[in-house]
Design an enzyme around this catalytic site. Structure first.
Site, PDB file in Angstrom:
ATOM      1  N   ASP A  30      34.300  94.036  10.883  1.00 38.14           N
ATOM      2  CA  ASP A  30      35.745  94.548  11.803  1.00 38.14           C
ATOM      3  C   ASP A  30      36.233  94.323  11.652  1.00 38.14           C
ATOM      4  OD1 ASP A  30      33.439  95.383  13.814  1.00 38.14           O
ATOM      5  OD2 ASP A  30      33.799  94.633  15.011  1.00 38.14           O
TER       6      ASP A  30
ATOM      7  N   ASP B  37      28.946  90.551  10.207  1.00 37.18           N
ATOM      8  CA  ASP B  37      29.475  91.564  11.288  1.00 37.18           C
ATOM      9  C   ASP B  37      30.849  91.393  11.708  1.00 37.18           C
ATOM     10  OD1 ASP B  37      29.155  92.754  13.599  1.00 37.18           O
ATOM     11  OD2 ASP B  37      29.150  90.426  14.605  1.00 37.18           O
TER      12      ASP B  37
ATOM     13  N   LYS C  92      29.693  79.526   3.300  1.00 36.58           N
ATOM     14  CA  LYS C  92      30.690  78.458   4.351  1.00 36.58           C
ATOM     15  C   LYS C  92      29.127  76.571   3.447  1.00 36.58           C
ATOM     16  CE  LYS C  92      32.928  76.282   6.932  1.00 36.58           C
ATOM     17  NZ  LYS C  92      34.433  76.545   6.489  1.00 36.58           N
TER      18      LYS C  92
ATOM     19  N   TYR D 236      20.808  85.867  13.532  1.00 34.83           N
ATOM     20  CA  TYR D 236      20.718  87.041  14.021  1.00 34.83           C
ATOM     21  C   TYR D 236      18.538  86.823  14.532  1.00 34.83           C
ATOM     22  CZ  TYR D 236      25.121  89.661  14.598  1.00 34.83           C
ATOM     23  OH  TYR D 236      25.924  90.001  14.700  1.00 34.83           O
TER      24      TYR D 236
ATOM     25  N   ASP E  16      36.250  81.421   5.912  1.00 38.58           N
ATOM     26  CA  ASP E  16      37.525  81.291   6.228  1.00 38.58           C
ATOM     27  C   ASP E  16      38.424  81.618   5.907  1.00 38.58           C
ATOM     28  OD1 ASP E  16      37.013  79.420   4.684  1.00 38.58           O
ATOM     29  OD2 ASP E  16      37.631  77.923   6.195  1.00 38.58           O
TER      30      ASP E  16
HETATM   31  C1  IPM Z   1      27.264  95.532  14.317  1.00 36.71           C
HETATM   32  C2  IPM Z   1      27.386  95.881  15.580  1.00 36.71           C
HETATM   33  C3  IPM Z   1      26.179  95.018  16.635  1.00 36.71           C
HETATM   34  C4  IPM Z   1      26.000  93.604  15.107  1.00 36.71           C
HETATM   35  C5  IPM Z   1      25.551  94.616  17.130  1.00 36.71           C
HETATM   36  C6  IPM Z   1      25.526  95.603  19.224  1.00 36.71           C
HETATM   37  C7  IPM Z   1      24.523  94.129  17.782  1.00 36.71           C
HETATM   38  O1  IPM Z   1      28.266  94.840  16.176  1.00 36.71           O
HETATM   39  O2  IPM Z   1      26.198  96.771  14.214  1.00 36.71           O
HETATM   40  O3  IPM Z   1      28.685  95.085  13.904  1.00 36.71           O
HETATM   41  O4  IPM Z   1      26.255  92.475  15.653  1.00 36.71           O
HETATM   42  O5  IPM Z   1      25.459  93.541  14.265  1.00 36.71           O
HETATM   43 MG    MG Z   2      29.843  94.291  14.444  1.00 40.34          MG
END
Ligand code: IPM
Ligand code: MG
Length: 360
Positions: A253, A249, A193, A143, A225
């Site tokens: 999710d 990230d 990884k 990032y 993975d």
């Molecule tokens: C998160 C979001 C952010 C990230 C984006 C919006 C830059 O997906 O906070 O997880 O990737 O960190």
């Molecule tokens: Mg995110």
């Protein structure tokens, strides 16, 4: 005590969910004898509209003068990836993380008791319970590495994104994970990884060194993975999961979806000194913005994390969490979590009900 909180209401549903979280803060203040004062901070797409850039000058300084930061959500199709970097809300998000030194992102993914049916996994799997804490490194890795874009002679345009990690960066996030595990079920799963990446091999060696310092904490290495697979196969096996920025990230999710209710999940981003930043995991949901439909619970639970991690007020944190669980147990649902046949309530009503429970 008096606490000063920076409010980044942001875009989409951000202002609505922050509005309800502020009501909860005020209720906690009345009940426990604290005063919360608020400083509005303009950041995100709304800042681009107002002043031409998503991260106006002085944003970090204003936040640093506060005891904590509460963020609703930033982003929306209006400020997409075709826009210059300084106009994009994501740029502001990365900048504030870096400027405040928020290297540790805590994303709990827990199945709340009243919501067990929302878990999309097999019943036997859900019954084992899910209560994990994703600890994502937030200010390093791909990032923030050097980016390049150049024309080649024979392959057209070429781009690179550098993933870099230092021992120091890995050690500080690793320590956070082990310390957190000590307060929980005493297990750390470190995700990497290492069969491919040099940064992951360094990550793993630092984690092993730390594991030896925390013999009371069970430790395992998990390849990323495999972790993605285990999260849907048997998420109950995880307690604290620590990983680098981009893996975190993606996996956070996934973990949030496994609980079946992204609208319920809070997060905390913390560093060593600057104020922590608290925000719901969900985005700005522009499609339902301004309609009193958003679920404010993730933001309200982010306030509970603020009480716990920034203000060291565990009783206040617990009271908020119990109030949320009690409202859910009574069957109240916003549209995102309403079972078929249940009439959903709006953002404001959900906020009010939680405040009522808090007042007791
Ligand atoms: C998160 C979001 C952010 C990230 C984006 C919006 C830059 O997906 O906070 O997880 O990737 O960190
Ligand atoms: Mg995110």
């Amino acid at each position: 005590m008096n606490y000063k909180i920076a409010l980044i209401r942001g875009d989409g549903i951000g202002p609505e969910v922050v509005g309800e979280a502020v009501k909860v803060l005020d209720t906690v203040g009345e009940k426990f004898g604290h005063t919360f004062t608020y400083v509005d901070v303009l950041m995100g797409g709304c800042a681009t509209d107002a002043v031409g850039k998503s991260y106006p000058d002085g944003t970090a300084e204003t936040c640093k003068a506060c005891d904590a930061v509460l963020l609703g959500a930033v982003g929306g199709p209006k400020w997409g990836s075709d826009k210059p970097a300084e106009q994009r809300p994501e740029t502001a998000l990365l900048a504030i993380r870096k400027d405040l030194g928020l290297y540790a992102n805590l994303r709990p993914a827990a199945l709340r008791p009243a919501m067990a049916d929302a878990c999309p996994l097999k019943k036997e799997t859900a019954e084992k319970g899910i209560d994990l804490m994703m600890v994502r490194e937030l200010t390093g890795g791909i990032y923030f590495g050097k980016r390049d874009k150049y024309q080649t002679e024979d392959r057209g345009l070429e781009c690179t994104d550098l993933m870099a990690y230092s021992e120091k960066e890995i050690e500080r996030i690793g320590r956070r994970a082990f310390e957190l595990a000590r307060l929980r079920r005493k297990k750390v799963s470190s995700v990497d990884k290492a069969n491919v990446l040099e940064t992951s091999r360094l990550w793993r060696s630092v984690m092993h060194r730390l594991a030896a310092e925390y013999p009371d904490v069970e430790y395992e290495d998990v390849l990323v993975d495999n972790c993605a697979m285990q999260l849907v196969r048997d998420p109950g096996q995880f307690d604290v999961v620590v990983t680098e920025n981009m893996f975190g990230d993606i996996l956070s999710d996934e973990a949030s979806m496994v609980t079946g209710s992204i609208g319920l999940l809070p997060s905390a981003s913390i560093g060593d000194t600057a104020p922590g930043l608290y925000e719901p995991i969900h985005g700005s949901a522009p499609d339902i913005a301004g309609q009193d439909k958003a679920n404010p619970i993730a933001t309200i639970l982010s306030v509970a994390m603020m009480m716990r991690y920034s203000f060291h007020l565990p009783a206040e944190a617990g009271a908020i969490e119990r109030a949320v669980d009690a409202v859910l147990a009574d069957g109240w649902r916003t549209a995102d979590i309403a079972e078929p046949g249940v009439t959903p309530i709006g953002t404001r009503k959900m906020g009010e009900l939680i405040c009522q429970k808090l007042r007791g």
